[in-house]
Design an enzyme around this catalytic site. Structure first.
Site, short mmCIF file in Angstrom:
data_model
loop_
_atom_site.label_atom_id
_atom_site.label_comp_id
_atom_site.label_asym_id
_atom_site.label_seq_id
_atom_site.Cartn_x
_atom_site.Cartn_y
_atom_site.Cartn_z
N SER A 26 0.89 -1.20 0.12
CA SER A 26 -0.02 0.03 0.12
C SER A 26 0.96 1.22 -0.06
O SER A 26 1.43 1.57 -0.92
CB SER A 26 -0.85 0.12 1.30
OG SER A 26 -1.86 0.96 1.35
N ASP A 74 10.67 5.44 -9.81
CA ASP A 74 10.20 5.90 -10.90
C ASP A 74 10.90 7.36 -11.29
O ASP A 74 11.27 7.81 -12.38
CB ASP A 74 8.61 6.40 -11.07
CG ASP A 74 7.93 5.00 -11.58
OD1 ASP A 74 8.50 3.94 -11.60
OD2 ASP A 74 6.65 5.15 -11.65
N LYS A 101 -0.46 -4.36 -3.31
CA LYS A 101 -1.64 -3.99 -2.85
C LYS A 101 -1.87 -2.38 -3.17
O LYS A 101 -1.55 -1.39 -2.61
CB LYS A 101 -1.74 -3.71 -1.26
CG LYS A 101 -2.77 -3.09 -0.29
CD LYS A 101 -4.27 -3.79 -0.61
CE LYS A 101 -5.33 -3.05 0.10
NZ LYS A 101 -6.03 -1.94 -0.46
#
Length: 191
Positions: free
Chosen positions: A103, A114, A128
């Site tokens: 999460s 990224d 998740k």
């Protein structure tokens, strides 16, 4: 921790709660006062928490206004969460992840990876990356509906896929925090 003459600050986040941002800030300031020139952020076994806290954590390592996560919600479109103002200078960062990082942990790991603000070391995260809502039914039962998905800055959907580490280091979970913690050792080597 000292590695090759450089001081590395180590911080473990157990969850992304209401006080996490203040606690992380205090820990980083303390470590910087001790000469830390780089950080290892440990989010192994961190099941997540608040999305806003993930944004706060990422904001310490990203340029102001960087996309941290996009929530793609059914029938409501996309909501973008950007990093908050950051006055810190860029420092080397490694994030430790494992199969129980989930999460908000994955939001953090995905954004840092990224945006090339740090390296991920460990195992692929849990996956998740969705938001569920529970709707009670008249007969006392309920239905759980996935209403949204988390997307990394590069647009990767985290759900059921997780985040792949930059450097995969397999290790049983019971070795975390022991002298045999090879994931931690590798993180310190590359930071």
């Amino acid at each position: 921790v000292e590695e090759k003459g450089h001081k590395v600050g180590y911080v473990k986040l157990r969850l992304f709660g209401e006080k996490t941002n203040q606690e992380l800030e205090a820990a980083m300031r303390d470590l910087e006062a001790q000469g830390a020139e780089a950080f290892v952020l440990d989010i192994r076994n961190n099941g997540g928490g608040y999305i806003g806290t993930a944004v706060d954590v990422c904001s310490k390592f990203l340029p102001t206004g960087s996309r941290v996560v996009t929530v793609n919600e059914r029938a409501a479109g996309e909501t973008r969460y950007d990093s908050r103002p950051n006055m810190r200078s860029t420092v080397p960062l490694v994030i430790l992840v494992n199969e129980y990082s989930a999460s908000a942990s994955e939001i953090t790991a995905g954004a840092i990876q990224d945006l090339q603000a740090g390296k991920l070391v460990g195992m692929k995260t849990f996956g998740k990356g969705s938001v569920q809502k529970i709707y009670p039914l008249p007969d006392g039962s309920a239905i759980k509906v996935t209403t949204a998905h988390y997307l990394t800055p590069a647009g990767k959907d985290l759900h059921k896929k997780g985040v792949e580490p930059d450097i995969k280091v397999e290790m049983p979970g019971d070795k975390i925090g022991t002298p045999d913690d090879v994931q931690f050792k590798r993180a310190v080597e590359i930071v």
